[in-house]
Design a protein around this motif. Structure first.
Motif, short mmCIF file in Angstrom:
data_model
loop_
_atom_site.label_atom_id
_atom_site.label_comp_id
_atom_site.label_asym_id
_atom_site.label_seq_id
_atom_site.Cartn_x
_atom_site.Cartn_y
_atom_site.Cartn_z
N ASN A 106 2.21 15.28 3.32
CA ASN A 106 2.91 14.39 4.25
C ASN A 106 2.00 13.31 4.83
O ASN A 106 2.36 12.66 5.81
N ARG A 107 0.84 13.12 4.22
CA ARG A 107 -0.05 12.06 4.69
C ARG A 107 0.17 10.81 3.85
O ARG A 107 0.21 10.88 2.63
N SER A 108 0.30 9.71 4.54
CA SER A 108 0.60 8.43 3.92
C SER A 108 -0.39 7.39 4.44
O SER A 108 -1.08 7.64 5.43
N PRO A 109 -0.44 6.23 3.80
CA PRO A 109 -1.38 5.20 4.28
C PRO A 109 -1.07 4.70 5.69
O PRO A 109 -1.98 4.32 6.41
N PHE A 110 0.20 4.71 6.08
CA PHE A 110 0.64 4.23 7.40
C PHE A 110 1.67 5.20 7.95
O PHE A 110 2.37 5.86 7.19
N PRO A 111 1.81 5.24 9.27
CA PRO A 111 2.92 6.03 9.83
C PRO A 111 4.23 5.51 9.23
O PRO A 111 4.45 4.29 9.17
N THR A 112 5.06 6.42 8.76
CA THR A 112 6.28 6.03 8.04
C THR A 112 7.41 6.98 8.39
O THR A 112 7.23 8.20 8.37
N ILE A 113 8.56 6.40 8.69
CA ILE A 113 9.78 7.19 8.85
C ILE A 113 10.65 6.92 7.64
O ILE A 113 10.92 5.76 7.30
N HIS A 114 11.06 7.98 7.01
CA HIS A 114 11.87 7.91 5.80
C HIS A 114 13.32 8.24 6.18
O HIS A 114 13.59 9.32 6.70
N LEU A 115 14.20 7.29 5.95
CA LEU A 115 15.63 7.48 6.20
C LEU A 115 16.29 7.82 4.87
O LEU A 115 16.24 7.04 3.92
N ILE A 116 16.91 8.99 4.82
CA ILE A 116 17.47 9.54 3.58
C ILE A 116 18.98 9.68 3.73
O ILE A 116 19.45 10.21 4.73
N ARG A 117 19.71 9.26 2.73
CA ARG A 117 21.16 9.49 2.73
C ARG A 117 21.40 10.99 2.50
O ARG A 117 21.11 11.51 1.43
N LYS A 152 0.83 -1.21 0.00
CA LYS A 152 0.00 0.00 0.00
C LYS A 152 0.86 1.26 0.00
O LYS A 152 0.54 2.24 -0.67
N THR A 153 1.97 1.21 0.72
CA THR A 153 2.89 2.34 0.75
C THR A 153 3.53 2.54 -0.62
O THR A 153 3.68 3.68 -1.08
N LYS A 154 3.89 1.45 -1.28
CA LYS A 154 4.47 1.56 -2.63
C LYS A 154 3.47 2.17 -3.61
O LYS A 154 3.85 2.98 -4.45
#
Length: 183
Positions: free
Chosen positions: A129-140, A11-13
């Motif tokens: 910034n709303r997504s289907p689930f709480p999500t933390i994005h780790l970015i290089r 779902k996130t994809k």
């Protein structure tokens, strides 16, 4: 979509492909999506201590796998309460500092009930910034700095996103998120 993926990741994809990339909320996401350099991790944790331990592992995974450009930690069942999620994000930023990963990894956050400070709960801008689930994005961080250095007017991206979100309207985003959850 691959059936071996956790449903929250699938779902996130879809959200990433249709909203983040489809609406160009992040002009840098398409390349990583197409090149399959995004790592997805479905978390089952709902307690902050466990989630932070897992985040430390995911940060280390990103550091140890240079072929992966960015990671999304998707909370399939935990952190539904936005205030509690913001606590997790604050602790995650502290964790980044304690692990001495500042300058290496940046954290971005997404949540189904995301509300920007000073915005009303119903503002379309929250949907950037709303997504289907709480999500933390780790970015290089070094990669992001390189991309931003050659991108014309990167400071304009948030304002462009807000304007597009207002054009699309709350109904559009609510319908999309409802359709994702029916998958």
């Amino acid at each position: 979509m691959s059936s071996n993926l956790h449903p929250a990741v699938e779902k996130t994809k879809r959200w990433l492909e249709e909203i983040v990339i489809g609406l160009n909320f992040c002009p840098f996401a398409k390349k990583e999506f197409v090149n399959n350099t995004i790592h997805y991790h479905a978390s089952k944790h709902g307690m902050i201590e466990q989630a932070l331990h897992e985040l430390a592992e995911q940060m280390q995974f990103l550091i140890e796998h240079p072929e992966i450009e960015t990671s999304l930690v998707v909370y399939a069942t935990g952190f539904r309460d936005f205030g509690r999620y913001l606590d997790l994000v604050d602790y995650a930023n502290d964790l980044l500092v304690s692990l001495e990963l500042e300058g290496e990894i940046q954290i971005a956050s997404f949540h189904p009930d995301y509300i920007f400070e000073g915005e009303s709960e119903q503002s379309p801008s929250n949907y950037t910034n709303r997504s289907p689930f709480p999500t933390i994005h780790l970015i290089r961080e070094p990669s992001m700095e390189k991309v931003l250095a050659v991108y014309k007017n990167p400071e304009q991206i948030p304002q462009d996103n807000i304007e597009l979100a207002h054009e699309k309207g709350v109904k559009f985003f609510k319908q999309f998120l409802a359709s994702v959850h029916k998958m």
